[in-house]
Scaffold this motif. Structure first.
Motif, PDB file in Angstrom:
ATOM      1  N   MET A 126       0.853  -1.197   0.000  1.00 24.14           N
ATOM      2  CA  MET A 126       0.000   0.000   0.000  1.00 24.14           C
ATOM      3  C   MET A 126       0.890   1.249   0.000  1.00 24.14           C
ATOM      4  O   MET A 126       1.711   1.427   0.886  1.00 24.14           O
ATOM      5  CB  MET A 126      -0.900   0.009   1.231  1.00 24.14           C
ATOM      6  CG  MET A 126      -1.855   1.205   1.291  1.00 24.14           C
ATOM      7  SD  MET A 126      -2.869   1.184   2.790  1.00 24.14           S
ATOM      8  CE  MET A 126      -3.825  -0.306   2.518  1.00 24.14           C
ATOM      9  N   ASP A 127       0.746   2.104  -1.029  1.00 16.64           N
ATOM     10  CA  ASP A 127       1.585   3.297  -1.092  1.00 16.64           C
ATOM     11  C   ASP A 127       0.969   4.445  -0.295  1.00 16.64           C
ATOM     12  O   ASP A 127      -0.106   4.325   0.288  1.00 16.64           O
ATOM     13  CB  ASP A 127       1.827   3.725  -2.541  1.00 16.64           C
ATOM     14  CG  ASP A 127       0.523   4.022  -3.291  1.00 16.64           C
ATOM     15  OD1 ASP A 127      -0.486   4.335  -2.630  1.00 16.64           O
ATOM     16  OD2 ASP A 127       0.507   3.952  -4.532  1.00 16.64           O
ATOM     17  N   LYS A 128       1.707   5.568  -0.300  1.00 19.82           N
ATOM     18  CA  LYS A 128       1.305   6.718   0.519  1.00 19.82           C
ATOM     19  C   LYS A 128      -0.062   7.261   0.106  1.00 19.82           C
ATOM     20  O   LYS A 128      -0.896   7.603   0.951  1.00 19.82           O
ATOM     21  CB  LYS A 128       2.364   7.813   0.411  1.00 19.82           C
ATOM     22  CG  LYS A 128       2.078   9.027   1.248  1.00 19.82           C
ATOM     23  CD  LYS A 128       3.208  10.020   1.160  1.00 19.82           C
ATOM     24  CE  LYS A 128       3.242  10.688  -0.204  1.00 19.82           C
ATOM     25  NZ  LYS A 128       4.264  11.765  -0.264  1.00 19.82           N
ATOM     26  N   MET A 129      -0.328   7.337  -1.196  1.00 23.26           N
ATOM     27  CA  MET A 129      -1.590   7.904  -1.677  1.00 23.26           C
ATOM     28  C   MET A 129      -2.781   7.032  -1.282  1.00 23.26           C
ATOM     29  O   MET A 129      -3.851   7.532  -0.955  1.00 23.26           O
ATOM     30  CB  MET A 129      -1.532   8.090  -3.194  1.00 23.26           C
ATOM     31  CG  MET A 129      -0.580   9.191  -3.642  1.00 23.26           C
ATOM     32  SD  MET A 129      -0.885  10.779  -2.803  1.00 23.26           S
ATOM     33  CE  MET A 129      -2.552  11.127  -3.364  1.00 23.26           C
ATOM     34  N   ILE A 153     -10.407  18.812   3.811  1.00 22.43           N
ATOM     35  CA  ILE A 153      -9.554  17.630   3.915  1.00 22.43           C
ATOM     36  C   ILE A 153      -9.778  16.631   2.783  1.00 22.43           C
ATOM     37  O   ILE A 153      -9.102  15.599   2.728  1.00 22.43           O
ATOM     38  CB  ILE A 153      -9.758  16.920   5.270  1.00 22.43           C
ATOM     39  CG1 ILE A 153     -11.185  16.355   5.380  1.00 22.43           C
ATOM     40  CG2 ILE A 153      -9.453  17.851   6.421  1.00 22.43           C
ATOM     41  CD1 ILE A 153     -11.431  15.590   6.668  1.00 22.43           C
ATOM     42  N   SER A 154     -10.698  16.932   1.866  1.00 29.29           N
ATOM     43  CA  SER A 154     -10.984  16.011   0.755  1.00 29.29           C
ATOM     44  C   SER A 154      -9.965  16.107  -0.374  1.00 29.29           C
ATOM     45  O   SER A 154     -10.065  15.383  -1.360  1.00 29.29           O
ATOM     46  CB  SER A 154     -12.385  16.287   0.201  1.00 29.29           C
ATOM     47  OG  SER A 154     -12.453  17.586  -0.378  1.00 29.29           O
ATOM     48  N   GLU A 155      -8.962  16.978  -0.233  1.00 28.46           N
ATOM     49  CA  GLU A 155      -7.990  17.225  -1.301  1.00 28.46           C
ATOM     50  C   GLU A 155      -7.296  15.967  -1.816  1.00 28.46           C
ATOM     51  O   GLU A 155      -7.141  15.799  -3.035  1.00 28.46           O
ATOM     52  CB  GLU A 155      -6.962  18.253  -0.817  1.00 28.46           C
ATOM     53  CG  GLU A 155      -6.036  18.779  -1.905  1.00 28.46           C
ATOM     54  CD  GLU A 155      -4.806  17.926  -2.103  1.00 28.46           C
ATOM     55  OE1 GLU A 155      -4.247  17.939  -3.225  1.00 28.46           O
ATOM     56  OE2 GLU A 155      -4.409  17.244  -1.147  1.00 28.46           O
ATOM     57  N   PRO A 156      -6.853  15.018  -0.951  1.00 26.71           N
ATOM     58  CA  PRO A 156      -6.211  13.810  -1.483  1.00 26.71           C
ATOM     59  C   PRO A 156      -7.094  13.011  -2.431  1.00 26.71           C
ATOM     60  O   PRO A 156      -6.597  12.406  -3.387  1.00 26.71           O
ATOM     61  CB  PRO A 156      -5.892  12.999  -0.208  1.00 26.71           C
ATOM     62  CG  PRO A 156      -5.757  14.019   0.859  1.00 26.71           C
ATOM     63  CD  PRO A 156      -6.788  15.063   0.519  1.00 26.71           C
ATOM     64  N   LEU A 157      -8.401  12.994  -2.172  1.00 30.88           N
ATOM     65  CA  LEU A 157      -9.320  12.279  -3.062  1.00 30.88           C
ATOM     66  C   LEU A 157      -9.528  13.046  -4.357  1.00 30.88           C
ATOM     67  O   LEU A 157      -9.519  12.468  -5.456  1.00 30.88           O
ATOM     68  CB  LEU A 157     -10.661  12.054  -2.367  1.00 30.88           C
ATOM     69  CG  LEU A 157     -10.683  11.084  -1.180  1.00 30.88           C
ATOM     70  CD1 LEU A 157     -12.086  10.987  -0.622  1.00 30.88           C
ATOM     71  CD2 LEU A 157     -10.187   9.713  -1.609  1.00 30.88           C
ATOM     72  N   SER A 205      -7.545  15.193  -5.784  1.00 29.88           N
ATOM     73  CA  SER A 205      -6.341  15.217  -6.613  1.00 29.88           C
ATOM     74  C   SER A 205      -6.195  13.958  -7.456  1.00 29.88           C
ATOM     75  O   SER A 205      -5.507  13.964  -8.485  1.00 29.88           O
ATOM     76  CB  SER A 205      -5.107  15.384  -5.720  1.00 29.88           C
ATOM     77  OG  SER A 205      -4.960  14.285  -4.841  1.00 29.88           O
ATOM     78  N   GLN A 206      -6.838  12.865  -7.033  1.00 27.55           N
ATOM     79  CA  GLN A 206      -6.753  11.613  -7.787  1.00 27.55           C
ATOM     80  C   GLN A 206      -7.733  11.562  -8.954  1.00 27.55           C
ATOM     81  O   GLN A 206      -7.586  10.724  -9.851  1.00 27.55           O
ATOM     82  CB  GLN A 206      -6.994  10.421  -6.856  1.00 27.55           C
ATOM     83  CG  GLN A 206      -5.930  10.253  -5.784  1.00 27.55           C
ATOM     84  CD  GLN A 206      -6.163   9.024  -4.925  1.00 27.55           C
ATOM     85  OE1 GLN A 206      -6.729   8.028  -5.359  1.00 27.55           O
ATOM     86  NE2 GLN A 206      -5.723   9.081  -3.669  1.00 27.55           N
ATOM     87  N   GLY A 208      -5.634  18.617 -13.121  1.00 25.72           N
ATOM     88  CA  GLY A 208      -4.802  19.774 -12.828  1.00 25.72           C
ATOM     89  C   GLY A 208      -5.558  20.802 -12.029  1.00 25.72           C
ATOM     90  O   GLY A 208      -6.676  20.558 -11.556  1.00 25.72           O
ATOM     91  N   PRO A 209      -4.975  21.976 -11.854  1.00 21.54           N
ATOM     92  CA  PRO A 209      -5.630  23.033 -11.071  1.00 21.54           C
ATOM     93  C   PRO A 209      -6.912  23.510 -11.743  1.00 21.54           C
ATOM     94  O   PRO A 209      -7.024  23.520 -12.972  1.00 21.54           O
ATOM     95  CB  PRO A 209      -4.569  24.136 -11.023  1.00 21.54           C
ATOM     96  CG  PRO A 209      -3.703  23.890 -12.218  1.00 21.54           C
ATOM     97  CD  PRO A 209      -3.680  22.409 -12.406  1.00 21.54           C
TER      98      PRO A 209
END
Length: 270
Positions: free
Chosen positions: A1-4, A50-54, A56-57, A61-62
């Motif tokens: 399991m990686d960091k993401m 806090i939903s940014e990690p989801l 970003s997947q 892009g921005p």
């Protein structure tokens, strides 16, 4: 399991607990509806943040929505401040003057219109890549840091006053409400100080440190949100308010000292 993958799992759990608690606060039958709605709004805004990690997947892009999501952080602390105010005072009512708390959010968005919101995707990407040189992002971060300082100072001063009022008017009764708010404020203060540290590294020569601190913040927020849920479910009668029109004994003494000379002067003039 990686960091993401790990961040994704932590984020999903945090979002689930946050929205569950927000739903509970909005539907539970209680006299403190305004307080519950403000706390629910705080939780929802925090969840979006806090939903940014989801996000970003699933984004390439921005984007304008992505930047708007980031700047919603300007609404978190005002929502928290109004929540504390509503818990402290039983006669708290929503007033149009509270809309002034939206000002930092609008300023943060306004300064980003020329070189981010109104440009194409390639320009947005260049803006983010060169964020260390972008005065607009530096301005929004400094404005956020100032907001943190001002609001948390105001909250601690408010709690200090309310504790005195409570003790003077309730004969040293149960301080569960004050203790909860003080713990809540202390935990959030520590969290936002870490966020400020993250932002400092973000614009330094060591941006990778900011990324690691960000991971730590996401994990911390999961535990903090679970703590909110524990408090809400185990202390349904936690909140006990006082009337905002009550005055500290020290203030009453000062008022009486000011009134006495006025009465004497009136008697001499008669």
């Amino acid at each position: 399991m990686d960091k993401m993958d790990l961040l994704g799992i932590v984020t999903v759990i945090s979002l689930f607990v946050s929205f569950f608690l927000a739903f509970f606060l909005l539907t539970v039958k209680t006299e403190h509806k305004i307080s519950n709605r403000l706390f629910a709004f705080f939780l929802i805004i925090t969840s979006v943040d806090i939903s940014e990690p989801l996000i970003s997947q699933i984004t390439d892009g921005p984007s304008n929505l992505g930047m708007l999501r980031t700047l919603l952080a300007f609404l978190q602390i005002p929502a928290f401040y109004l929540y504390v105010l509503s818990v402290c005072y039983s006669d708290f009512q929503w007033k149009p003057k509270y809309l002034i708390h939206l000002l930092p959010f609008f300023i943060g968005n306004l300064v980003l219109v020329p070189r981010f919101y109104s440009v194409d995707l390639a320009s947005k990407l260049d803006f983010i890549i060169n964020r260390q040189d972008m005065i607009e992002l530096q301005l929004t971060h400094w404005l956020f840091h100032l907001q943190v300082l001002v609001y948390f100072t105001a909250v601690f001063l408010l709690l200090k006053k309310v504790k005195k009022l409570y003790l003077e008017n309730n004969s040293g009764g149960d301080l569960n409400s004050y203790n909860w708010l003080f713990q809540f404020t202390s935990v959030l203060t520590a969290l936002y100080l870490i966020v400020i540290l993250k932002n400092i590294f973000k614009f330094s020569d060591y941006p990778y440190v900011s990324d690691w601190i960000k991971i730590g913040i996401l994990v911390m927020q999961l535990f903090i949100i679970c703590w909110y849920l524990y408090k809400a479910l185990n202390n349904p009668g936690l909140f006990r308010n006082i009337d905002s029109k009550l005055t500290l004994v020290a203030d009453l003494i000062l008022q009486e000292k000011k009134i006495e000379p006025e009465i004497l002067n009136e008697d001499l003039l008669k």
